[in-house]
Design an enzyme around this catalytic site. Structure first.
Site, PDB file in Angstrom:
ATOM      1  CB  CYS A  98      29.050  42.346  44.691  1.00  0.00           C
ATOM      2  SG  CYS A  98      30.011  42.629  46.186  1.00  0.00           S
ATOM      3  CG  HIS A 121      30.920  38.232  43.212  1.00  0.00           C
ATOM      4  ND1 HIS A 121      30.921  39.410  42.496  1.00  0.00           N
ATOM      5  CD2 HIS A 121      31.281  38.561  44.461  1.00  0.00           C
ATOM      6  CE1 HIS A 121      31.269  40.405  43.287  1.00  0.00           C
ATOM      7  NE2 HIS A 121      31.500  39.926  44.498  1.00  0.00           N
ATOM      8  CD  GLU A 139      30.576  38.044  39.161  1.00  0.00           C
ATOM      9  OE1 GLU A 139      29.440  37.617  39.460  1.00  0.00           O
ATOM     10  OE2 GLU A 139      31.175  38.927  39.814  1.00  0.00           O
TER      11      GLU A 139
END
Lengths: 198, 291
Positions: free
Chosen positions: A81, A171, A173
């Site tokens: 991002c 994302h 994560e």
């Protein structure tokens, strides 16, 4: 395989990346200032957050040039991002560029404000469908010939790789799927040995 | 609000972590804040210190003014609505605000009920003085929590009190036996599953920032060391002598909150801090608004 990953921890969702790495049994540490670069590491993650904040802090904390040098020396780097924006050579709707090491043109806040944030699942390379969370996300509008496109959502490029540089507009994560991190660790282990920066 | 949307809203707060959210009243101030490294701005007509000085009823800001700030910056823009004023929240959602702060700084519109935040697509941040209050707001749909501090005073004592209390209660629940969680849920007036979450993960289920009275790099470092994941700075910046420099220093203090040497450098030559009022010198405690 004992690789060690540095996570840029100036602002944003860096702890989430550290947790993903620890699920893979990979050691990590945070980079908050210049002296943290003295540790040896096999790859660097630039997390999501605000690119304007991280870009400014990179410069003011004198991390900008050393990290740019690392990237040109082919140390594996993974930007999510805001990290994607920091690596882009051009940002279409923003005059600022930062590390500008990857031959891509990004569009910032490409899906609009928070109401435009979304979740989907799409293919990542040849590694099957993975969950993708987009938060006020950019996408990649244009790439040079040496950039490999790894994922698209609604025909917009959302993940790409150019040599040692890996970027995702989403994302990985924020979800439980470890595919992208595993892929990055492979780049770190397979293509780069430990190095120390002075 | 779908489960997905709530997750996405909590995710946006995760992206703000390690950052400083600054109160701004004009597009010009918003640009200064962004250039100084703010991770988001809070658009409001009057900063809390002026709201306190002016007295009277204070309400949601003019949407035109908020839109001017949205156009001026590329970072997320937040705005405040009154506690319980769901119509103000609907208006803020209609102009695509990135985060709504259901805030005690404005005059409460409802002295009993908070907004049912699950009815909205945009995320909400709410203030809390202790863990029970934080979990009640989360149960209503808040995607981010902040301490209440005592806005507009430049006195950090309440933010410290709220953060310490919240962390102490989290530690207590974290070490409680599982069969004690039912009674704790009753005591805090919150659903059992939220207590169970805190027990298991030893943290709030959403991002937790400090707010109220943060005026110096040292204040910011203090709050992060006490467990805040980022800070709101309200009156502290644009009520000070050199807003640009102070804002940039606070941003750096949040990133390197344990490096006292760097904090010392950051604290040099910042010009005059906001004057501030001590907690016991004020008549209106805004933090008491909304339980």
């Amino acid at each position: 395989m004992s690789v060690r990953i540095a996570v840029l921890a100036l602002q944003g969702a860096f702890i989430e990346h550290e947790k993903m790495l620890s699920k893979l049994g990979i050691a990590s540490f945070e980079i908050r200032q210049k002296k943290d670069l003295l540790h040896s590491f096999d790859g660097l993650i630039i997390p999501g957050g605000e690119s304007s904040v991280q870009g400014k802090l990179l410069k003011e904390l004198e991390l900008f040039e050393p990290i740019r040098k690392l990237i040109t020396e082919k140390v594996p780097i993974f930007g999510t991002c805001a990290g994607l924006l920091l690596l882009s050579k051009q940002i279409e709707n923003d005059g600022r560029v930062y590390l500008a090491t990857m031959d891509i043109t990004a569009v910032r806040n490409a899906y609009g404000r928070q109401l435009g944030s979304f979740y989907t699942a799409e293919s990542f390379g040849t590694m099957g469908k993975i969950p993708m969370t987009f938060i006020r996300a950019p996408y990649i509008k244009d790439v040079s010939d040496s950039v490999v496109i790894l994922a698209t959502v609604n025909s917009k490029i959302v993940a790409a790789r150019q040599g040692n540089q890996l970027v995702t507009a989403f994302h990985p994560e924020l979800n439980d799927d470890l595919t992208v991190h595993r892929y990055f660790i492979k780049i770190c282990g397979g293509e780069q040995l430990n190095r120390i920066i002075d | 609000m779908s489960e997905n949307r709530y997750e996405l809203n909590k995710n946006l707060a995760q992206m703000l972590k390690g950052g400083v959210i600054m109160d701004v009243t004009t597009p010009e101030q918003a640009r200064i804040a962004e250039a100084a490294g703010a991770c988001a701005v809070m658009a409001l007509e009057r900063i809390p210190a002026d709201i306190r000085a002016a007295g009277g009823v204070s309400r949601m800001s003019d949407p035109k003014m908020i839109k001017g700030i949205q156009d001026a910056v590329s970072i997320p823009v937040m705005a405040k609505c009154r506690i319980g004023h769901f119509a103000e929240a609907q208006i803020l959602e209609a102009i695509e605000i990135d985060y709504i702060d259901e805030s005690e700084v404005l005059s409460p519109a409802d002295d009993k009920y908070h907004i049912d935040k699950t009815k909205f697509k945009v995320p909400f941040v709410c203030g809390a003085k202790d863990l029970g209050e934080a979990l009640r707001r989360i149960n209503e749909g808040a995607a981010m929590i902040r301490t209440k501090g005592e806005p507009g005073t430049g006195d950090v004592v309440q933010a410290v009190r709220h953060m310490r209390l919240m962390q102490a209660e989290i530690r207590r629940i974290g070490s409680a036996a599982e069969d004690e969680l039912f009674d704790i849920a009753k005591e805090l007036r919150v659903p059992y599953d939220l207590v169970q979450y805190v027990h298991e993960y030893k943290k709030l289920p959403v991002v937790n920032f400090a707010a109220g009275g943060v005026a110096t790099p040292a204040d910011a470092a203090l709050m992060i060391q006490l467990g805040a994941e980022g800070v709101f700075v309200g009156s502290g910046i644009f009520k000070s002598g050199n807003p640009e420099k102070r804002a940039a220093a606070i941003v750096k203090a949040v990133t390197n909150f344990t490096d006292a040497k760097l904090l010392a450098e950051l604290s040099e030559d910042l010009g005059e801090a906001m004057v501030g009022i001590n907690e016991h010198e004020i008549e209106l405690l805004m933090a008491q608004r909304g339980e």
